[in-house]
Write an enzyme that holds these catalytic residues in place. Structure first.
Site, short mmCIF file in Angstrom:
data_model
loop_
_atom_site.label_atom_id
_atom_site.label_comp_id
_atom_site.label_asym_id
_atom_site.label_seq_id
_atom_site.Cartn_x
_atom_site.Cartn_y
_atom_site.Cartn_z
N CYS A 172 0.81 -1.23 0.00
CA CYS A 172 0.00 0.00 0.00
C CYS A 172 0.84 1.27 0.00
O CYS A 172 0.33 2.35 -0.30
CB CYS A 172 -0.95 0.00 1.18
SG CYS A 172 -2.10 -1.36 1.13
N HIS A 207 -3.34 7.38 2.38
CA HIS A 207 -3.72 6.06 1.88
C HIS A 207 -5.09 5.72 2.46
O HIS A 207 -5.37 5.96 3.63
CB HIS A 207 -2.68 5.02 2.32
CG HIS A 207 -3.13 3.61 2.09
ND1 HIS A 207 -3.55 3.16 0.85
CD2 HIS A 207 -3.25 2.54 2.94
CE1 HIS A 207 -3.90 1.89 0.95
NE2 HIS A 207 -3.73 1.49 2.19
N ASN A 242 -10.05 -0.05 -0.27
CA ASN A 242 -8.59 0.02 -0.19
C ASN A 242 -8.01 -0.53 -1.50
O ASN A 242 -8.05 -1.74 -1.74
CB ASN A 242 -8.12 -0.81 1.02
CG ASN A 242 -6.61 -0.79 1.19
OD1 ASN A 242 -5.88 -0.34 0.30
ND2 ASN A 242 -6.14 -1.29 2.32
#
Ligand code: UT7
Length: 320
Positions: free
Chosen positions: A113, A247, A277
């Site tokens: 990520c 994020h 996500n």
């Protein structure tokens, strides 16, 4: 010393939407739990046969168009992904060929990520040191292919998508653009967020496994710390930040980080409710949303922060 300035941005999401209600027919979950615990309402899932390279390509075309540049103008393509088309070669070289770029070079970066910030850091360094004049930085994922659709603890979180930016060299002494990037990792947390297999260990790709609460706790700490340190290092405070682009993993994590950094909600770009996500794609998708919605304007100072498996994390200050 050269500077890397932002010339263009684009993002691409697959057609298929998977809602929380759809998921409640697949595993024992419900819209209320997912919304309350994560802030996610829906996510996009790549179609059968649609690969990471396809999503990356679409976002890259839009970013080039936005920059008013052609594929051949690009010296470097860095693609952040955790879900490459094949184990090798790098998906970036496939995207290079799809774009019709024959003059530059391309490679992948893997930091889950945080991948986009790692890729951005590489491109920024190569522009600053004079190695390249232009770079396409892409975050692209078909992370849904690594999801165990029977595990309600993880399958509700992730979605597919891609985002890309074009960076170019500026020779102005006090140019805007990438002001600073900080990267961190701590491999002692390797097992907290990983896949159950891999090329060298099981010769399979495996599925995402996560110790949710441990990741949550560390994410709040790492993201707020990375944001605080980069502001201090550059003699800035949260009051100088026009938009915070974190994020997008969990709205409660983002809320806690905003509070710790003293950044209000109206200065934060949130796309998590719509896209979930999207791993390495999350920051460029959110950034593009900030531009498209008209929020981010010329001269704005942006603070980007990301955290992911490894653990890896980082922050970036970018003046548009
Ligand atoms: O992108 C990389 C970074 N990733 C992250 O930052 C993710 C970090 N972690 C998280 O966001 C959260 O830990 C989760 C959203 C994954 C989980 O939220 P939580 O508040 O930590 O829930 P939990 O794991 O403590 O589970 C609470 C309860 C459990 O039931 P019991 O044991 O209390 O009866 C779970 O079984 O919620 C249950 N549960 C669910 N219930 C309905 C777990 N997942 C679900 C679900 N639907 N999807």
């Amino acid at each position: 010393m050269f500077h890397a300035v932002l010339k263009g941005i684009g993002s691409y999401l697959p057609e298929k939407i998977l809602t929380n209600d759809d998921l409640s027919k697949m595993v024992e979950t419900n819209d209320a739990w997912i919304t309350e615990r994560t802030g996610i309402k829906q996510r996009y899932i790549a179609a059968e046969g649609e690969k990471t390279s396809d999503l990356a390509y679409q976002s890259a075309v839009l970013a080039l168009e936005n920059a008013g540049m052609k594929a051949q103008d690009i010296d470097l393509i860095v693609l952040a992904t955790t879900s490459p088309d094949e184990s090798f070669p790098a998906t970036a070289v496939k995207v290079q060929a799809m774009l019709g770029n024959t003059t530059g070079f391309a490679f992948d970066v893997q930091a889950v990520c945080s991948g986009f910030l790692y890729a951005l850091s590489v491109a920024n360094s190569m522009i600053r040191d004079g190695s390249v004049k232009t770079a396409l930085v892409i975050g692209a994922e078909t992370i849904s292919r690594l999801v165990d659709w029977t595990d309600r603890g993880t399958c509700v979180l992730f979605g597919d998508g891609a985002g890309a930016i074009v960076l170019a060299r500026s020779e102005e002494e006090k140019a805007d653009g990438v002001l600073d990037v900080l990267l961190y990792s701590d491999g002692r947390h390797y097992d907290s967020l990983k896949t159950s297999g891999g090329i060298s260990s099981t010769q399979t790709t495996g599925f995402i496994q996560m110790q949710g609460q441990e990741v949550y706790k560390q994410a709040v700490h790492c993201l707020s710390n990375a944001g605080k340190v980069i502001l201090e290092k550059n003699g800035l405070t949260s009051e100088n930040v026009d938009y915070f682009v974190p994020h997008q993993a969990n709205v409660r994590i983002i809320d806690s980080v905003m509070k710790k950094l003293g950044i209000p909600e109206n200065k934060t770009i949130l796309t998590l409710d719509k896209v979930g996500n999207t791993s390495a794609s999350s920051i460029p998708i959110a950034l593009d949303d900030g531009f498209k919605s008209g929020k981010i304007k010329k001269g704005d100072l942006l603070l980007l922060v990301a955290m992911g498996g490894g653990f890896t994390w980082g922050s970036c200050l970018l003046r548009y």
